[in-house]
Enzyme design. Structure first.
Site: not given
Length: 345
Positions: A14, A45-46, A65, A137, A224
């Site tokens: 990340c 609101t992210s 992700d 994919h 998270d």
């Protein structure tokens, strides 16, 4: 293994995320989204995932992700990436139901056997979460990339949004900090076997507890902690709920192997990008040392759940964390009325 995965990518985990301030600027010129009454959570609101109302009992939680390797072991990389992706479902209070694989690999540089191990690692985590990888994919890419599209279900009344945190809520963090720092130490050849095991143990621990936390009426918000660090994701909660967070630096759970590296200034470049992005919205007291400031901005890959709950619910939340193996879960602060910012003492 013949090829070091981390040698094939310019970043890892990340820590590859675009810095919060840059991302905000990139998205600022997008036209206003059309109103879709059944879209319960979008980009406002992210939050960790999008949520779409299906019926009075169910809402669909959808997220994606993916990133480049944070470790060299192919199987571990697959496990970490899959655990991280599924975490967004748990962070909304949902239960995952299936996933799709996102695969980009430099097929002329990386042995097929290594790619197979990456996919096997992801499949192993999905099996542990009780869901299938139902498709996906793949592309031939210059750097190895792996992740998931994850989908889940949540009862609309148990959905946990950043904007629902309340003044007086206690903040609880489920996993220790220092993942990005350990990843950087590994790349530099400084991490011993025990430190590597800490890195793997925490990044492959599924945040399943989120599904149970969502059932507690006193739990108001979940998120998270990933690429923007603890402070970045806590700021998202503060902005969504229009509250001030007060955090006690000495109460933060830390990976023991990361502390010495943090004190030496070792860590991913994402730390500086994150700190620069916070601006005046994060204020450190004078007694908070530089290394603690950095570890709070460290880019976590597959980090812990951050919970905002009523004071009366703290014992129940902590009991759930401990029962599900989150031994270092800890109370780290509290939310209060005020500007959307984080104060660290």
């Amino acid at each position: 293994m013949s090829t070091k995965l981390t040698s094939l990518s310019h970043g890892g985990g990340c820590g590859c995320k675009i810095a919060p301030a840059v991302l905000s600027e990139m998205l600022s010129k997008l036209p206003a989204a059309a109103i879709f009454p059944k879209l319960l959570v979008g980009t406002e609101t992210s939050d960790d995932a999008a949520v779409y109302w299906l019926n009075d009992e169910q809402a669909l939680v959808a997220t994606t992700d993916f990133f480049m390797p944070i470790v060299d072991d192919a199987f571990d990389f697959g496990r970490i990436a899959a655990t991280n992706a599924i975490s967004d479902i748990y962070a909304m209070g949902g239960t995952p139901i299936m996933a799709l694989a996102i695969v980009g690999m430099p097929v002329n540089l990386l042995p097929i056997e290594d790619i197979q191990q990456i996919l096997a690692g992801g499949a192993a985590v999905c099996a542990a979460a009780g869901i299938p990888i139902a498709g996906g994919h793949s592309i031939d890419a210059p750097e190895p990339i792996y992740g998931l599209v994850a989908m889940g279900l949540v009862h609309p009344k148990q959905l946990k949004k950043n904007s629902d945190a309340k003044a007086g809520d206690v903040l609880i963090l489920g996993k220790p900090l220092g993942i990005g720092i350990l990843g950087t130490a590994m790349k530099k050849g400084l991490l011993d076997d025990a430190g590597y095991q800490q890195l793997i143990d925490t990044t492959t621990q599924l945040n399943m507890v989120g599904s149970d936390l969502a059932k507690l009426a006193g739990v108001h918000a979940l998120t998270d902690v990933t690429g923007f660090g603890l402070l970045g994701h806590l700021l998202e909660v503060c902005r969504g709920a229009k509250l001030t967070a007060n955090v006690l630096a000495n109460d933060l759970p830390l990976l023991s192997a990361a502390v010495g590296f943090a004190q030496q200034g070792i860590g991913p470049g994402a730390i500086e990008r994150n700190l620069a992005s916070f601006g005046q919205d994060v204020d450190f007291a004078e007694q908070v040392p530089d290394w603690q400031q950095r570890i709070m901005a460290d880019a976590q890959t597959s980090g812990g759940l951050l919970v905002a709950c009523s004071a009366e619910t703290v014992d129940e939340v902590m009991a759930l964390f401990k029962a599900q193996g989150f031994a270092q879960a800890a109370v780290i602060g509290q939310l209060a009325e005020g500007e959307a910012r984080v104060l660290v003492a």
